[in-house]
Design an enzyme around this catalytic site. Structure first.
Site, PDB file in Angstrom:
ATOM      1  N   LYS A  65       7.129 -12.109   1.263  1.00 60.71           N
ATOM      2  CA  LYS A  65       6.869 -11.895   2.703  1.00 60.71           C
ATOM      3  C   LYS A  65       5.470 -12.428   3.007  1.00 60.71           C
ATOM      4  O   LYS A  65       4.525 -12.184   2.257  1.00 60.71           O
ATOM      5  CB  LYS A  65       6.957 -10.417   3.069  1.00 60.71           C
ATOM      6  CG  LYS A  65       6.687 -10.194   4.566  1.00 60.71           C
ATOM      7  CD  LYS A  65       7.063  -8.791   5.015  1.00 60.71           C
ATOM      8  CE  LYS A  65       5.956  -7.789   4.774  1.00 60.71           C
ATOM      9  NZ  LYS A  65       6.184  -6.516   5.495  1.00 60.71           N
ATOM     10  N   ARG A 108      11.146  -0.918   7.656  1.00 58.95           N
ATOM     11  CA  ARG A 108      10.939  -0.450   6.280  1.00 58.95           C
ATOM     12  C   ARG A 108       9.700   0.435   6.180  1.00 58.95           C
ATOM     13  O   ARG A 108       9.598   1.305   5.324  1.00 58.95           O
ATOM     14  CB  ARG A 108      10.969  -1.602   5.285  1.00 58.95           C
ATOM     15  CG  ARG A 108       9.880  -2.682   5.336  1.00 58.95           C
ATOM     16  CD  ARG A 108       8.512  -2.196   5.094  1.00 58.95           C
ATOM     17  NE  ARG A 108       7.684  -3.112   4.357  1.00 58.95           N
ATOM     18  CZ  ARG A 108       6.371  -3.020   4.297  1.00 58.95           C
ATOM     19  NH1 ARG A 108       5.720  -2.095   4.989  1.00 58.95           N
ATOM     20  NH2 ARG A 108       5.672  -3.860   3.571  1.00 58.95           N
ATOM     21  N   GLN A 136       4.351  -0.156  15.103  1.00 59.29           N
ATOM     22  CA  GLN A 136       5.182   0.432  14.041  1.00 59.29           C
ATOM     23  C   GLN A 136       5.769   1.787  14.432  1.00 59.29           C
ATOM     24  O   GLN A 136       6.591   2.343  13.698  1.00 59.29           O
ATOM     25  CB  GLN A 136       4.356   0.633  12.751  1.00 59.29           C
ATOM     26  CG  GLN A 136       3.536  -0.553  12.301  1.00 59.29           C
ATOM     27  CD  GLN A 136       4.380  -1.763  11.958  1.00 59.29           C
ATOM     28  OE1 GLN A 136       5.396  -1.654  11.285  1.00 59.29           O
ATOM     29  NE2 GLN A 136       3.972  -2.932  12.450  1.00 59.29           N
ATOM     30  N   ASP A 161      -1.677   4.601  27.630  1.00 57.58           N
ATOM     31  CA  ASP A 161      -0.490   3.815  28.011  1.00 57.58           C
ATOM     32  C   ASP A 161       0.431   3.556  26.819  1.00 57.58           C
ATOM     33  O   ASP A 161       1.645   3.458  26.977  1.00 57.58           O
ATOM     34  CB  ASP A 161      -0.910   2.464  28.620  1.00 57.58           C
ATOM     35  CG  ASP A 161      -1.537   2.644  29.989  1.00 57.58           C
ATOM     36  OD1 ASP A 161      -1.466   3.773  30.527  1.00 57.58           O
ATOM     37  OD2 ASP A 161      -2.114   1.662  30.508  1.00 57.58           O
ATOM     38  N   ALA A 216      -3.711   2.945   6.801  1.00 55.82           N
ATOM     39  CA  ALA A 216      -4.681   2.307   5.897  1.00 55.82           C
ATOM     40  C   ALA A 216      -3.951   1.419   4.905  1.00 55.82           C
ATOM     41  O   ALA A 216      -3.246   1.904   4.022  1.00 55.82           O
ATOM     42  CB  ALA A 216      -5.491   3.376   5.169  1.00 55.82           C
ATOM     43  N   ASP A 217      -4.104   0.116   5.090  1.00 49.50           N
ATOM     44  CA  ASP A 217      -3.414  -0.828   4.204  1.00 49.50           C
ATOM     45  C   ASP A 217      -4.309  -2.034   3.880  1.00 49.50           C
ATOM     46  O   ASP A 217      -3.827  -3.117   3.602  1.00 49.50           O
ATOM     47  CB  ASP A 217      -2.082  -1.281   4.824  1.00 49.50           C
ATOM     48  CG  ASP A 217      -2.286  -1.991   6.152  1.00 49.50           C
ATOM     49  OD1 ASP A 217      -3.428  -1.996   6.648  1.00 49.50           O
ATOM     50  OD2 ASP A 217      -1.314  -2.545   6.691  1.00 49.50           O
ATOM     51  N   LYS A 221     -10.192   0.674   5.090  1.00 49.50           N
ATOM     52  CA  LYS A 221      -9.510   1.446   6.137  1.00 49.50           C
ATOM     53  C   LYS A 221      -9.339   2.898   5.679  1.00 49.50           C
ATOM     54  O   LYS A 221      -9.057   3.152   4.497  1.00 49.50           O
ATOM     55  CB  LYS A 221      -8.125   0.863   6.423  1.00 49.50           C
ATOM     56  CG  LYS A 221      -8.108  -0.399   7.287  1.00 49.50           C
ATOM     57  CD  LYS A 221      -6.659  -0.753   7.604  1.00 49.50           C
ATOM     58  CE  LYS A 221      -6.512  -1.891   8.574  1.00 49.50           C
ATOM     59  NZ  LYS A 221      -5.096  -2.212   8.849  1.00 49.50           N
ATOM     60  N   SER A 286       0.788   5.425   2.170  1.00 48.42           N
ATOM     61  CA  SER A 286       1.614   4.213   2.141  1.00 48.42           C
ATOM     62  C   SER A 286       0.782   2.977   2.418  1.00 48.42           C
ATOM     63  O   SER A 286       0.062   2.917   3.417  1.00 48.42           O
ATOM     64  CB  SER A 286       2.707   4.334   3.208  1.00 48.42           C
ATOM     65  OG  SER A 286       3.239   3.067   3.525  1.00 48.42           O
TER      66      SER A 286
HETATM   67  N1  LIG Z   1       1.889   1.258   5.433  1.00 48.43           N
HETATM   68  C1  LIG Z   1       2.571   0.207   5.815  1.00 48.43           C
HETATM   69  O1  LIG Z   1       3.574  -0.176   5.201  1.00 48.43           O
HETATM   70  C2  LIG Z   1       2.177  -0.525   7.049  1.00 48.43           C
HETATM   71  C3  LIG Z   1       3.041  -1.463   7.617  1.00 48.43           C
HETATM   72  C4  LIG Z   1       2.669  -2.089   8.803  1.00 48.43           C
HETATM   73  C5  LIG Z   1       1.449  -1.809   9.379  1.00 48.43           C
HETATM   74  N2  LIG Z   1       0.601  -0.929   8.787  1.00 48.43           N
HETATM   75  C6  LIG Z   1      -0.701  -0.601   9.371  1.00 48.43           C
HETATM   76  O2  LIG Z   1      -0.464   0.394  10.347  1.00 48.43           O
HETATM   77  C7  LIG Z   1      -1.454   0.315  11.373  1.00 48.43           C
HETATM   78  C8  LIG Z   1      -0.767   0.259  12.719  1.00 48.43           C
HETATM   79  O3  LIG Z   1       0.032  -0.908  12.821  1.00 48.43           O
HETATM   80  P1  LIG Z   1       0.691  -1.289  14.241  1.00 48.43           P
HETATM   81  O4  LIG Z   1       1.448  -2.548  14.014  1.00 48.43           O
HETATM   82  O5  LIG Z   1       1.415  -0.105  14.789  1.00 48.43           O
HETATM   83  O6  LIG Z   1      -0.648  -1.566  15.074  1.00 48.43           O
HETATM   84  P2  LIG Z   1      -0.883  -1.507  16.656  1.00 48.43           P
HETATM   85  O7  LIG Z   1      -2.211  -2.118  16.887  1.00 48.43           O
HETATM   86  O8  LIG Z   1       0.305  -2.042  17.369  1.00 48.43           O
HETATM   87  O9  LIG Z   1      -0.984   0.058  16.955  1.00 48.43           O
HETATM   88  C9  LIG Z   1      -2.089   0.836  16.585  1.00 48.43           C
HETATM   89  C10 LIG Z   1      -2.269   1.902  17.636  1.00 48.43           C
HETATM   90  O10 LIG Z   1      -3.291   2.793  17.200  1.00 48.43           O
HETATM   91  C11 LIG Z   1      -4.084   3.138  18.337  1.00 48.43           C
HETATM   92  N3  LIG Z   1      -5.389   3.584  17.853  1.00 48.43           N
HETATM   93  C12 LIG Z   1      -6.371   2.827  17.291  1.00 48.43           C
HETATM   94  N4  LIG Z   1      -7.401   3.610  16.927  1.00 48.43           N
HETATM   95  C13 LIG Z   1      -7.064   4.880  17.251  1.00 48.43           C
HETATM   96  C14 LIG Z   1      -7.711   6.129  17.120  1.00 48.43           C
HETATM   97  N5  LIG Z   1      -8.921   6.212  16.567  1.00 48.43           N
HETATM   98  N6  LIG Z   1      -7.078   7.228  17.572  1.00 48.43           N
HETATM   99  C15 LIG Z   1      -5.846   7.149  18.144  1.00 48.43           C
HETATM  100  N7  LIG Z   1      -5.187   5.982  18.295  1.00 48.43           N
HETATM  101  C16 LIG Z   1      -5.780   4.871  17.844  1.00 48.43           C
HETATM  102  C17 LIG Z   1      -4.138   1.867  19.162  1.00 48.43           C
HETATM  103  O11 LIG Z   1      -4.473   2.135  20.517  1.00 48.43           O
HETATM  104  C18 LIG Z   1      -2.702   1.346  19.001  1.00 48.43           C
HETATM  105  O12 LIG Z   1      -1.834   1.827  19.994  1.00 48.43           O
HETATM  106  C19 LIG Z   1      -2.292  -0.926  11.037  1.00 48.43           C
HETATM  107  O13 LIG Z   1      -3.459  -0.530  10.371  1.00 48.43           O
HETATM  108  C20 LIG Z   1      -1.396  -1.728  10.129  1.00 48.43           C
HETATM  109  O14 LIG Z   1      -2.138  -2.575   9.273  1.00 48.43           O
HETATM  110  C21 LIG Z   1       0.928  -0.274   7.663  1.00 48.43           C
END
Ligand SMILES: NC(=O)c1ccc[n+]([C@@H]2O[C@H](COP(=O)([O-])OP(=O)(O)OC[C@H]3O[C@@H](n4cnc5c(N)ncnc54)[C@H](O)[C@@H]3O)[C@@H](O)[C@H]2O)c1
Length: 317
Positions: A65, A108, A136, A161, A216-217, A221, A286
């Site tokens: 990926k 996933r 996500q 929002d 955190a990934d 983070k 995760s």
């Molecule tokens: N563990 C995994 O397998 C996995 C997979 C995909 C993404 N991720 C990680 O998950 C996180 C979210 O991904 P996403 O695609 O949903 O991102 P995204 O940017 O679409 O969503 C993140 C959300 O968090 C909010 N946010 C940011 N800081 C905040 C805070 N201090 N308090 C409250 N809300 C806050 C933002 O406003 C936003 O709506 C990223 O760090 C991404 O790297 C992890």
């Protein structure tokens, strides 16, 4: 040589979130038994974000990926996380197909949280707090909703929002948009932000809570007050990735914690015990594993073959 291209719409017609949960739970068990190959993901930092290369082989399929995380993308109307998955026959190396990986990543990731919730949350859990309501979050809630009955859902996001947008997708659940402290007082708490400083404080968490720490990934983070990890029973998805880039990476580096209870994969095959008491806090850290993507890609691929779905192109001149 025939090569199949599968877009997100076709993939979503072939599988649903419950299929993804099944695929992820089974591949975690295969990992627990040592039946997969997966080096840690490789990071490529660029201005505006990063890319990750995530190779793996699972029984019957190998592939990689290629996925990005660009936190500023929301302002451009683009997903923060987008992906493509290239799959190959592991016996010959023959390229088989290219799959859209953006929805697969969301599904996933949600499925991993659902599997952890199923095995670590208190059985009487009925409230869920979602902290971070971005790309996500919707699939994660759908996945968790298929392993527990969500009586009340608390949504928190620093951007109101985003929380309101997520609430609209779940009109059949009792939902309240709240501040982070209230969302953190739920039975099952999911953190899904890109934060580099803790957003959830230890004294907000109630005894017996299960936390899916999903955001955190990457190195640096963290979303949880390290005091939570000191006292909790913590399960990683993969030690190498989690110690480098998961929720535990900063507290480990700072010496606040020294280790974890084990991995979710080992828990699923009985190598380590899960929740020990009703009052303890459990945490799933995760980072996202390439085997999750490959297991879902394998399921999609098998169904696409049977149903002749996708666009076939010939790679030969
Ligand atoms: N563990 C995994 O397998 C996995 C997979 C995909 C993404 N991720 C990680 O998950 C996180 C979210 O991904 P996403 O695609 O949903 O991102 P995204 O940017 O679409 O969503 C993140 C959300 O968090 C909010 N946010 C940011 N800081 C905040 C805070 N201090 N308090 C409250 N809300 C806050 C933002 O406003 C936003 O709506 C990223 O760090 C991404 O790297 C992890």
């Amino acid at each position: 040589m025939e090569f199949k291209v599968l877009d997100a719409k076709t993939i979503r017609e072939l599988i649903g979130i419950e299929d993804v949960i099944e695929a992820v739970e089974n591949i975690f068990k295969d990992y627990g038994h040592g039946d997969v190959r997966m080096p840690s993901k490789i990071y490529l930092d660029v201005s505006g974000g990063d890319f990750r290369a995530m190779p793996a082989s699972v029984p019957g399929l190998a592939g990689i990926k290629w996925v990005n995380v660009h936190p500023g993308n929301s302002a451009l109307g683009l997903p923060v996380v987008m992906a493509m998955i290239l799959i190959n026959d592991p016996k010959t190396g023959r390229p088989l197909g290219l799959l859209d990986g953006t929805w697969i990543t969301q599904a996933r990731t949600g499925a991993a949280a659902a599997v952890a919730t199923k095995h670590l949350a208190r059985p009487d859990s009925e409230t869920v707090g979602m902290i971070g309501c971005g790309g996500q979050s919707a699939t994660m809630l759908k996945a968790i909703g298929s392993v527990m009955k969500i009586e009340k859902l608390y949504l928190a996001d620093k951007d109101h929002d985003r929380a309101a947008g997520l609430a609209k997708k779940f009109e059949n659940i009792d939902i309240q948009i709240v501040d982070t402290a209230l969302a953190a007082a739920a039975d099952v708490v999911c953190t899904l932000t890109p934060s580099r400083t803790p957003v959830v404080m230890a004294d907000w968490i109630r005894p017996g809570t299960h936390i899916n720490a999903m955001g955190a990934d990457a190195a640096g983070k963290e979303e949880l007050d390290p005091e939570i990890l000191k006292d909790a029973r913590v399960f990683v998805d993969d030690w190498a990735q989690a110690s480098h880039s998961g929720e535990i990476n900063v507290p480990l580096k700072n010496g606040v914690i020294q280790g974890v209870a084990g991995s979710l994969c080992d828990l699923l095959v009985g190598k380590v015990k899960g929740r020990m008491t009703i009052d303890e806090v459990t945490v799933f850290d995760s980072t996202g594993l390439a085997i999750q993507d490959m297991a879902v890609a394998r399921m999609v691929w098998e169904k696409a073959q049977k149903q002749n779905a996708g666009v076939t192109i010939n790679l030969e001149p």
